[in-house]
Design a protein around this motif. Structure first.
Motif, PDB file in Angstrom:
ATOM      1  N   PHE A 123      57.953  46.288  41.061  1.00  0.00           N
ATOM      2  CA  PHE A 123      57.224  45.223  41.753  1.00  0.00           C
ATOM      3  C   PHE A 123      55.863  45.782  42.146  1.00  0.00           C
ATOM      4  O   PHE A 123      55.772  46.735  42.913  1.00  0.00           O
ATOM      5  CB  PHE A 123      58.018  44.755  42.979  1.00  0.00           C
ATOM      6  CG  PHE A 123      59.373  44.204  42.598  1.00  0.00           C
ATOM      7  CD1 PHE A 123      59.506  42.895  42.150  1.00  0.00           C
ATOM      8  CD2 PHE A 123      60.505  45.010  42.631  1.00  0.00           C
ATOM      9  CE1 PHE A 123      60.746  42.389  41.757  1.00  0.00           C
ATOM     10  CE2 PHE A 123      61.748  44.515  42.237  1.00  0.00           C
ATOM     11  CZ  PHE A 123      61.867  43.202  41.803  1.00  0.00           C
ATOM     12  N   LEU A 124      54.831  45.210  41.556  1.00  0.00           N
ATOM     13  CA  LEU A 124      53.483  45.737  41.751  1.00  0.00           C
ATOM     14  C   LEU A 124      52.646  44.730  42.542  1.00  0.00           C
ATOM     15  O   LEU A 124      52.254  43.678  42.023  1.00  0.00           O
ATOM     16  CB  LEU A 124      52.842  46.033  40.385  1.00  0.00           C
ATOM     17  CG  LEU A 124      51.412  46.556  40.365  1.00  0.00           C
ATOM     18  CD1 LEU A 124      51.183  47.665  41.394  1.00  0.00           C
ATOM     19  CD2 LEU A 124      51.050  47.074  38.987  1.00  0.00           C
ATOM     20  N   VAL A 125      52.413  45.072  43.794  1.00  0.00           N
ATOM     21  CA  VAL A 125      51.656  44.183  44.689  1.00  0.00           C
ATOM     22  C   VAL A 125      50.166  44.472  44.529  1.00  0.00           C
ATOM     23  O   VAL A 125      49.717  45.587  44.775  1.00  0.00           O
ATOM     24  CB  VAL A 125      52.062  44.410  46.162  1.00  0.00           C
ATOM     25  CG1 VAL A 125      51.263  43.486  47.088  1.00  0.00           C
ATOM     26  CG2 VAL A 125      53.561  44.214  46.351  1.00  0.00           C
ATOM     27  N   GLU A 126      49.439  43.474  44.120  1.00  0.00           N
ATOM     28  CA  GLU A 126      47.981  43.603  44.023  1.00  0.00           C
ATOM     29  C   GLU A 126      47.401  43.130  45.350  1.00  0.00           C
ATOM     30  O   GLU A 126      47.228  41.933  45.569  1.00  0.00           O
ATOM     31  CB  GLU A 126      47.456  42.720  42.885  1.00  0.00           C
ATOM     32  CG  GLU A 126      48.078  43.058  41.543  1.00  0.00           C
ATOM     33  CD  GLU A 126      47.634  42.113  40.438  1.00  0.00           C
ATOM     34  OE1 GLU A 126      47.258  42.619  39.367  1.00  0.00           O
ATOM     35  OE2 GLU A 126      47.663  40.891  40.614  1.00  0.00           O
ATOM     36  N   ASN A 127      47.142  44.061  46.225  1.00  0.00           N
ATOM     37  CA  ASN A 127      46.585  43.679  47.530  1.00  0.00           C
ATOM     38  C   ASN A 127      45.075  43.573  47.399  1.00  0.00           C
ATOM     39  O   ASN A 127      44.361  44.570  47.458  1.00  0.00           O
ATOM     40  CB  ASN A 127      46.977  44.701  48.598  1.00  0.00           C
ATOM     41  CG  ASN A 127      46.523  44.258  49.979  1.00  0.00           C
ATOM     42  OD1 ASN A 127      45.771  43.285  50.116  1.00  0.00           O
ATOM     43  ND2 ASN A 127      46.971  44.968  51.004  1.00  0.00           N
ATOM     44  N   ASN A 128      44.622  42.339  47.196  1.00  0.00           N
ATOM     45  CA  ASN A 128      43.170  42.137  47.087  1.00  0.00           C
ATOM     46  C   ASN A 128      42.587  41.664  48.420  1.00  0.00           C
ATOM     47  O   ASN A 128      41.474  41.183  48.491  1.00  0.00           O
ATOM     48  CB  ASN A 128      42.820  41.195  45.930  1.00  0.00           C
ATOM     49  CG  ASN A 128      43.318  39.777  46.155  1.00  0.00           C
ATOM     50  OD1 ASN A 128      43.609  39.367  47.276  1.00  0.00           O
ATOM     51  ND2 ASN A 128      43.410  39.018  45.071  1.00  0.00           N
ATOM     52  N   HIS A 129      43.392  41.795  49.460  1.00  0.00           N
ATOM     53  CA  HIS A 129      42.952  41.607  50.847  1.00  0.00           C
ATOM     54  C   HIS A 129      42.815  40.170  51.322  1.00  0.00           C
ATOM     55  O   HIS A 129      42.497  39.941  52.490  1.00  0.00           O
ATOM     56  CB  HIS A 129      41.672  42.400  51.149  1.00  0.00           C
ATOM     57  CG  HIS A 129      41.904  43.884  51.070  1.00  0.00           C
ATOM     58  ND1 HIS A 129      42.176  44.654  52.176  1.00  0.00           N
ATOM     59  CD2 HIS A 129      41.987  44.710  50.000  1.00  0.00           C
ATOM     60  CE1 HIS A 129      42.398  45.898  51.788  1.00  0.00           C
ATOM     61  NE2 HIS A 129      42.290  45.967  50.477  1.00  0.00           N
ATOM     62  N   PHE A 130      43.064  39.214  50.422  1.00  0.00           N
ATOM     63  CA  PHE A 130      43.047  37.825  50.863  1.00  0.00           C
ATOM     64  C   PHE A 130      44.183  37.056  50.197  1.00  0.00           C
ATOM     65  O   PHE A 130      44.347  37.140  48.981  1.00  0.00           O
ATOM     66  CB  PHE A 130      41.715  37.141  50.507  1.00  0.00           C
ATOM     67  CG  PHE A 130      40.540  37.757  51.213  1.00  0.00           C
ATOM     68  CD1 PHE A 130      40.228  37.398  52.515  1.00  0.00           C
ATOM     69  CD2 PHE A 130      39.778  38.729  50.580  1.00  0.00           C
ATOM     70  CE1 PHE A 130      39.162  37.989  53.179  1.00  0.00           C
ATOM     71  CE2 PHE A 130      38.711  39.325  51.231  1.00  0.00           C
ATOM     72  CZ  PHE A 130      38.402  38.961  52.540  1.00  0.00           C
ATOM     73  N   GLY A 131      44.960  36.358  50.999  1.00  0.00           N
ATOM     74  CA  GLY A 131      45.934  35.431  50.439  1.00  0.00           C
ATOM     75  C   GLY A 131      45.292  34.061  50.463  1.00  0.00           C
ATOM     76  O   GLY A 131      45.156  33.464  51.534  1.00  0.00           O
ATOM     77  N   GLU A 132      44.834  33.612  49.308  1.00  0.00           N
ATOM     78  CA  GLU A 132      43.983  32.426  49.221  1.00  0.00           C
ATOM     79  C   GLU A 132      42.774  32.641  50.149  1.00  0.00           C
ATOM     80  O   GLU A 132      42.043  33.599  49.931  1.00  0.00           O
ATOM     81  CB  GLU A 132      44.776  31.148  49.532  1.00  0.00           C
ATOM     82  CG  GLU A 132      45.958  31.011  48.558  1.00  0.00           C
ATOM     83  CD  GLU A 132      46.796  29.764  48.714  1.00  0.00           C
ATOM     84  OE1 GLU A 132      46.486  28.907  49.544  1.00  0.00           O
ATOM     85  OE2 GLU A 132      47.793  29.652  47.977  1.00  0.00           O
ATOM     86  N   GLY A 133      42.608  31.836  51.196  1.00  0.00           N
ATOM     87  CA  GLY A 133      41.402  31.971  52.024  1.00  0.00           C
ATOM     88  C   GLY A 133      41.622  32.641  53.366  1.00  0.00           C
ATOM     89  O   GLY A 133      40.793  32.532  54.255  1.00  0.00           O
ATOM     90  N   THR A 134      42.746  33.350  53.500  1.00  0.00           N
ATOM     91  CA  THR A 134      43.050  33.984  54.785  1.00  0.00           C
ATOM     92  C   THR A 134      43.268  35.484  54.576  1.00  0.00           C
ATOM     93  O   THR A 134      43.993  35.884  53.672  1.00  0.00           O
ATOM     94  CB  THR A 134      44.316  33.337  55.399  1.00  0.00           C
ATOM     95  OG1 THR A 134      44.060  31.945  55.589  1.00  0.00           O
ATOM     96  CG2 THR A 134      44.673  33.962  56.736  1.00  0.00           C
ATOM     97  N   PRO A 135      42.613  36.311  55.419  1.00  0.00           N
ATOM     98  CA  PRO A 135      42.744  37.765  55.237  1.00  0.00           C
ATOM     99  C   PRO A 135      44.204  38.207  55.293  1.00  0.00           C
ATOM    100  O   PRO A 135      45.002  37.652  56.061  1.00  0.00           O
ATOM    101  CB  PRO A 135      41.952  38.342  56.409  1.00  0.00           C
ATOM    102  CG  PRO A 135      40.999  37.262  56.802  1.00  0.00           C
ATOM    103  CD  PRO A 135      41.694  35.971  56.508  1.00  0.00           C
TER     104      PRO A 135
END
Lengths: 335, 346
Positions: free
Chosen positions: B173-185
């Motif tokens: 399971f590879l979580v791509e944490n791009n720091h925003f879930g849609e428009g919320t940090p």
């Protein structure tokens, strides 16, 4: 030494309960296809909370009869992923009321993947689940939600009304490359009847069955109400000639068999244990109106749950769960 | 065996090429969307290329992946053809899904790419199921689910990881944490700092790696794959990364400053890896420029391919619902077409 002719062997039957017929279908399909496996809550060592899968764990082992965590979204979703990659899973959702927990994987993955991917994937997954009131299990273990799944594009839904239909339809569901929901009624598990023994026996998904011929009125029934309607027809014999049809498959639905019947009788009662509004009844009635408007001699009648949930206390439960008396009353409205 | 080896020069060049291809493909897709040529919703992967390419290079071609709504990068990293991808974005019959899927649903079962997915968190249960097939049939392949940081808050993701962990399934399971879930940090959506900490609750290995460094991602996935193949069960990897573009094309991005984007761009995964390859003599500046222009030409050709490809006939809307067709759809199709309602093909 002589061998039995093919026809004789395929005509042979045995008396089985619905529970035994379902178990036989699972066993036969697991024996003839090593890609088939069963998973769900307590289906293995426990044998299923309603004993349906009893003995399969001992015969096939824990790899093929898998006890899952209480985790419907996870294991239904895993069933979808397994089906998409060449397995043929039969997933038991212990009570149909729990299907909502796995709703996302059903609605957006199982039902849509083949279409969204341009037909380039098969989805040979079967969901077995139990429905219906009658055992004091209260609202969260007694619902009949099959309309949702018959309605949702991309899914097939069957509702056997006899042990033979249960075996034949479950075997077809497992062999199908489409997602099929197999809806059992929990008050039917002890109901017995003659069931073909031929391992090749299947019933096509999408065909209704005329269980009793009649001239005056057609009762189109599902699940437990098939048997209760047959009893009513027997009681009324000599007075009113009642034709009883087991719908067997909600989607696809065998419009032709129903239309042929109403053309003959001109009258129809639709008996299905789902809530009455916006449901299976409405679909069947609509198809009759669309196809056989000029054959109708009386208003079509609906027998179902009066849009309530299923209450616990027996006088309340008895009030809303439809039975043969409700079918009889509906017949009396139109003949 | 990994599909691309980061240990040799050709492998490293191929990794760079795939990252550049993703960026060129998605830059072009963004432009075409802005021009109105691509309809629907488009979510771009620009900035996150090291995650998809680092991961897929560590996988065998037989390994499965599931993707997300931001899936173009995963497709290219898994080796899908940009022509047929672009044709799908254009809604053409030659697209991977015959025009039925679009950007959010590209799939190629033959390449073991089990689909981009419009539902956040829906991929991990599918990957768990693919890993179950592998274990059940005794195959030597694994399933890797890409998921976003937002998906970590989804119940079905927890259920999928728990099931895979409990059954020792060959999954990653590879979580791509791009720091925003849609428009919320992300830090307003989770109560832990590193999302890989969730691994502890499943008693599986969990790591956070630099998602802007293709080598770090590749190494972590290669190790996770080995554990999976050895029957040691799943691994949860969080790749710390960043998306340069909005959640979707057209996103006004009120939730971040342009300065933040610039800060991450200083560690751009493509530029840093290209510099490293030049430093070690894997390729020259001139060869890098040549590679860039080859890729630009390749994507331009993909656009031309998509523009020239046929649209589906309206009658194809009725196809592919089932393996065994139902009379209902056949009847509706014949009724509608008899009325001329779906008649005009252009």
């Amino acid at each position: 030494m002589s061998t039995q002719p093919e026809t004789a062997s395929s005509d042979r039957t045995e008396t089985l309960t619905v529970r035994e017929a379902i178990r036989a279908a699972l066993r036969e399909e697991m024996e003839q296809d090593e890609d088939v496996f069963v998973m769900g809550e307590d289906v293995g060592k426990f044998g299923g909370v309603l004993d349906v899968t009893d003995g399969l764990f001992e015969q096939f082992g824990g790899e093929r009869v898998r006890d899952t965590p209480i985790s419907e979204a996870g294991f239904v979703g895993a069933g979808v992923g397994a089906a998409a990659t060449g397995s043929r899973p039969v997933v038991e959702v212990m009570f149909s009321d729990f299907l909502g927990v796995s709703g996302e994987q059903i609605m957006n993955q199982m039902a849509k993947m083949r279409y969204m991917f341009g037909g380039k994937i098969e989805m040979p997954v079967t969901i077995r689940t139990t429905e219906g009131g009658g055992m004091g299990a209260a609202s969260q273990h007694s619902g009949t939600p099959h309309t949702w799944f018959a309605h949702f594009p991309g899914l097939k839904a069957v509702t056997p009304g006899t042990p033979a239909a249960a075996k034949g339809l479950l075997k077809s569901a497992i062999r199908s490359n489409d997602p099929v929901f197999f809806f059992e009624n929990k008050m039917m598990y002890e109901q017995s009847g003659e069931v073909p023994t031929d391992p090749g026996y299947t019933l096509p998904i999408g065909e209704a069955s005329v269980e009793r011929e009649g001239e005056d009125v057609t009762v189109v029934a599902t699940q437990r109400l098939v048997g209760e309607s047959l009893d009513v027809a027997e009681d009324l014999a000599g007075e009113t000639s009642v034709e009883v049809i087991d719908v067997r498959s909600l989607y696809p639905l065998d419009t032709d068999t129903l239309a042929d019947s109403i053309r003959k009788t001109g009258r129809m009662v639709v008996a299905d244990e789902s809530p009455i509004s916006y449901g299976v009844h409405a679909e069947i009635v609509t198809r009759m109106v669309e196809n056989e408007f000029f054959s109708l001699d009386a208003p079509l009648q609906r027998v179902g749950v009066p849009d309530t949930h299923i209450p616990f206390s027996s006088p309340l439960e008895d009030e809303v769960v439809p039975d043969g008396d409700d079918v009889r009353d509906a017949i009396s409205q139109v003949v | 065996m990994s599909s691309i080896s980061i240990e040799d020069t050709d492998g490293r060049r191929e990794i760079l090429r795939r990252m550049l291809t993703i960026r060129e493909f998605d830059s072009t897709a963004g432009d075409l969307f802005a021009d109105g040529e691509i309809p629907g919703f488009v979510h771009l992967y620009i900035g996150e290329e090291a995650v998809a390419v680092g991961a897929c290079a560590a996988l065998d071609e037989e390994d499965y992946i599931t993707s997300t709504h931001r899936g173009h990068g995963h497709c290219i990293a898994k080796g899908l053809d940009p022509n047929r991808m672009m044709a799908e974005l254009f809604g053409r019959r030659d697209g991977y899904c015959n025009g039925k899927g679009g950007s959010m649903h590209i799939a190629d079962v033959e390449a073991n790419m089990l689909g981009a997915n419009g539902i956040v968190g829906a991929g991990p249960p599918l990957a768990t199921g693919a890993a179950l097939t592998s274990q059940f049939k005794g195959e030597d392949r694994i399933a890797l689910a890409f998921l976003g940081d937002g998906a970590v808050a989804q119940g079905q993701v927890h259920e999928a990881i728990n099931l895979a962990a409990t059954w020792d399934l060959p999954a990653v399971f590879l979580v791509e944490n791009n720091h925003f879930g849609e428009g919320t940090p992300a830090d307003e959506q989770h109560n832990i700092e590193n999302l890989s900490e969730t691994a502890e609750s499943y008693n599986i290995p969990g790591f956070t790696v630099d998602g802007m460094d293709v080598t770090a991602v590749n190494e972590a996935v290669a190790e996770a794959r080995e554990r999976a193949r050895n029957g040691e069960g799943p691994t949860l990897i969080e790749a710390d990364t960043y998306r340069y573009r909005g959640h979707f094309e057209g996103d006004p991005e009120p939730y971040r400053d342009e300065e933040d984007v610039k800060h991450w761009q200083e560690r751009d995964p493509i530029d840093t890896f290209a510099e490293r390859l030049i430093d070690r003599g894997d390729l020259t500046e001139a060869e890098l420029e040549e590679m860039r222009s080859e890729i630009a030409a390749e994507i331009e050709a993909a656009v031309e391919y998509a523009r020239d490809a046929d649209l589906p006939d309206p009658s194809e809307a009725y196809d592919d619902m089932f393996g065994e067709p139902v009379p209902e759809i056949e009847e509706f199709a014949s009724r509608l077409r008899a009325d001329g309602a779906g008649g005009d093909s252009r």
